[in-house]
Every structure is written in structure tokens, then in C-alpha cells.
Motif scaffolding. Sequence first.
Motif, short mmCIF file in Angstrom:
data_model
loop_
_atom_site.label_atom_id
_atom_site.label_comp_id
_atom_site.label_asym_id
_atom_site.label_seq_id
_atom_site.Cartn_x
_atom_site.Cartn_y
_atom_site.Cartn_z
N GLY A 16 0.81 -1.21 0.00
CA GLY A 16 0.00 0.00 0.00
C GLY A 16 0.84 1.26 0.00
N HIS A 33 -0.65 11.86 3.44
CA HIS A 33 -2.00 11.42 3.79
C HIS A 33 -2.94 12.63 3.79
CE1 HIS A 33 -4.98 9.27 6.54
NE2 HIS A 33 -4.89 8.55 5.45
N ASN A 37 -9.54 13.17 4.65
CA ASN A 37 -10.12 11.93 4.16
C ASN A 37 -9.23 10.76 4.59
OD1 ASN A 37 -11.08 9.74 2.71
ND2 ASN A 37 -10.73 10.63 0.68
N PRO A 38 -9.70 9.88 5.46
CA PRO A 38 -8.85 8.80 5.95
C PRO A 38 -8.41 7.83 4.87
CG PRO A 38 -11.15 8.46 6.60
CD PRO A 38 -11.06 9.85 6.04
N ASN A 39 -9.10 7.83 3.73
CA ASN A 39 -8.73 6.94 2.62
C ASN A 39 -8.01 7.67 1.49
OD1 ASN A 39 -10.14 4.61 3.75
ND2 ASN A 39 -12.01 5.76 3.28
N GLY A 40 -7.69 8.95 1.70
CA GLY A 40 -7.13 9.77 0.62
C GLY A 40 -5.63 10.00 0.75
N TRP A 41 -4.99 10.14 -0.40
CA TRP A 41 -3.55 10.42 -0.47
C TRP A 41 -3.30 11.47 -1.54
CZ3 TRP A 41 -0.14 8.24 2.93
CH2 TRP A 41 -0.63 7.16 3.69
N ASP A 54 -8.27 8.34 -3.79
CA ASP A 54 -9.07 7.78 -2.71
C ASP A 54 -9.03 6.27 -2.86
OD1 ASP A 54 -11.36 6.64 -1.29
OD2 ASP A 54 -12.03 8.71 -1.01
N LEU A 55 -8.45 5.58 -1.89
CA LEU A 55 -8.23 4.14 -2.01
C LEU A 55 -9.53 3.35 -2.11
CD1 LEU A 55 -5.33 3.58 0.56
CD2 LEU A 55 -5.17 3.80 -1.92
N THR A 56 -10.59 3.84 -1.50
CA THR A 56 -11.85 3.10 -1.49
C THR A 56 -12.84 3.55 -2.55
OG1 THR A 56 -12.78 4.60 0.18
CG2 THR A 56 -11.63 2.63 0.97
N ASP A 57 -12.58 4.66 -3.21
CA ASP A 57 -13.50 5.20 -4.21
C ASP A 57 -12.71 5.66 -5.43
OD1 ASP A 57 -15.52 6.31 -5.67
OD2 ASP A 57 -16.07 7.85 -4.20
N ASP A 126 -4.19 0.68 -6.10
CA ASP A 126 -4.86 -0.46 -6.71
C ASP A 126 -5.28 -0.09 -8.13
OD1 ASP A 126 -6.09 -2.88 -7.10
OD2 ASP A 126 -7.95 -2.29 -6.10
#
Length: 278
Positions: A16, A33, A37-41, A54-57, A126
Motif C-alpha cells: 500500500g 496522507h 479523508n482517511p482513505n485519501g492520499w 481515494d483508495l476506497t472510491d 490499486d
Amino acid sequence: MGRQRERRETAGTDGGPVPGIHTIDTGTCELVHDRFNPNGWVLHINGVPSSHIDLTDPARLDFEYMRWISSLVTSQWPSTFRLRALHLGGGACSLARSFAVTFPDARQVVVELDGALAGLVREWFDLPRAPLLRIRVGEARKVTEALSASSRDLIIRDVFAGSRTPAPLTTVEFVEHAKRVLDSAGVYVVNCGDFPDLGMARREAATISAAFTHTVIIADPAMLKGRRYGNVILAGSDAPLGEDPGLARELLGGGVPAHLWRDAQVTRFISGAAVLTD
């Protein structure tokens, strides 16, 4: 410092994101980070914010200019279209990753000059695998000139060296190469970074207009009024472009509302601007 090293080791074991500064072929990149957004980079290249993931979206695009490009593209083709897209300039492959969701049957190639960066992005995020999405390491103009005629539906140029696009990627000769690679109804899109005088945006728009039948401009009102440095999206096609009335409404409804200028407005904008040449 110890805590940051621990985060790097943990992230690296599962392939990751690895926060911190990394050496790449063209300098350095920094992966930060997203504190909102906890899923954003956010990926910075040589100190300049380049991409957001956004790892989840995968469909989420935090950079406004990328949302404008996405809105234009989705207004041109239905989601069932087997889009053949060429991205000149890779970064974190945000748009390509988004299109992979929007156009599930798309076949995309991202051209990235920096091989080390391309490798890191593959490790961190991903990304769809080939043939859905391929990353090709190379110089954007050379790769474009080598491609077969009518082999793409969409070309997006988002290449920067500092605050400017390298000159060889702005000229009418290069635009003609891009047009040759595009299908007859293909669309050529560029992200032009410009200063308040809008001199480069006018010349780039004039250059695209010299090659294509239809040209559109998308930017926020402050940019179009010459109040700041920012992004201007320019696009050309021999097919009707930007005619969907829903597109203008969608652009006005974003976090940063944008205006859509079409042929007649573009003609006024480029009046007196010289075409860029090699």
C-alpha cells in the motif's frame, strides 16, 4: 521520526501507500496522507501537488480540473462505450483509475516519463492491470508520434515541468500528431496552466482550433477573468463537442463552478492569438 519510519514499514509490507519523500528519476515525490479523508492520499512531484487518490472510491476526483475533464468525457460517450484512452502524463493515474470505473470496458494507456514514479504508483495504488490499464514509460511526444492512426478515442495531455507544459507538447505540429492518432470522432483534451494574462491559454486554444473543427474551454470564472494562476481545460474534436446541456449544468454545480465556452466564445477568446509552432 521513529513513528514515520514505522508507518512506512507497515505500509510497505502490504504493497500500500508509503508516506514520505521518495527519490524518483526526475527529482523527488512526496506521498502525503489527506488529513480530511482517511482513505485519501496526495502525491506531490518536486514540491507541486500532482494527484489525489481515494483508495476506497476510484471514481472520486478531488482536483477540480480533473472533474471538469471527466464531466466532458462522460458527456461525449455512454458508460458502455469501449473507450480507448491515452493519458499523456501519469502522476498517480487518478483520471485513468476513475475512467476504469466509469467506462468498465475501457482500454487505457498512461504515458509517464519517470519510470521510478510509475513503479511506485503501481506499488502504492490499486490500479487495474493490463490490458485495462497499462503504464508506458516514455516521452509523451515520441510515444504519440509512434502510435497507429485512428487508434484512440481520447487523448488527455496533462504534462508539466514546473508550472508550464513542455513547449514541444503545445505546438500545432504535435496537435496534428494527436489528431492523426485519434478516431474521426475522437477528442483531444489538454490541461493548460496559465497566469492571469491568459496568454498561453489563448495561444493553445488558437492552436487546437487550427487543427480541429470544434473547440471548447472549461475554467472557473475567476480564471477566465484573469484574476489568478490556475487551470484552463481546452478540448478539440472534429465531432460536435460539449453540446449536452447537462454538461454546462454539471460544471456549474461543482465545488468550484466552471463555465463552458464553445465555438463562438472560443473564437472571441483567441482573437489575435498566434498559433504555436515547432
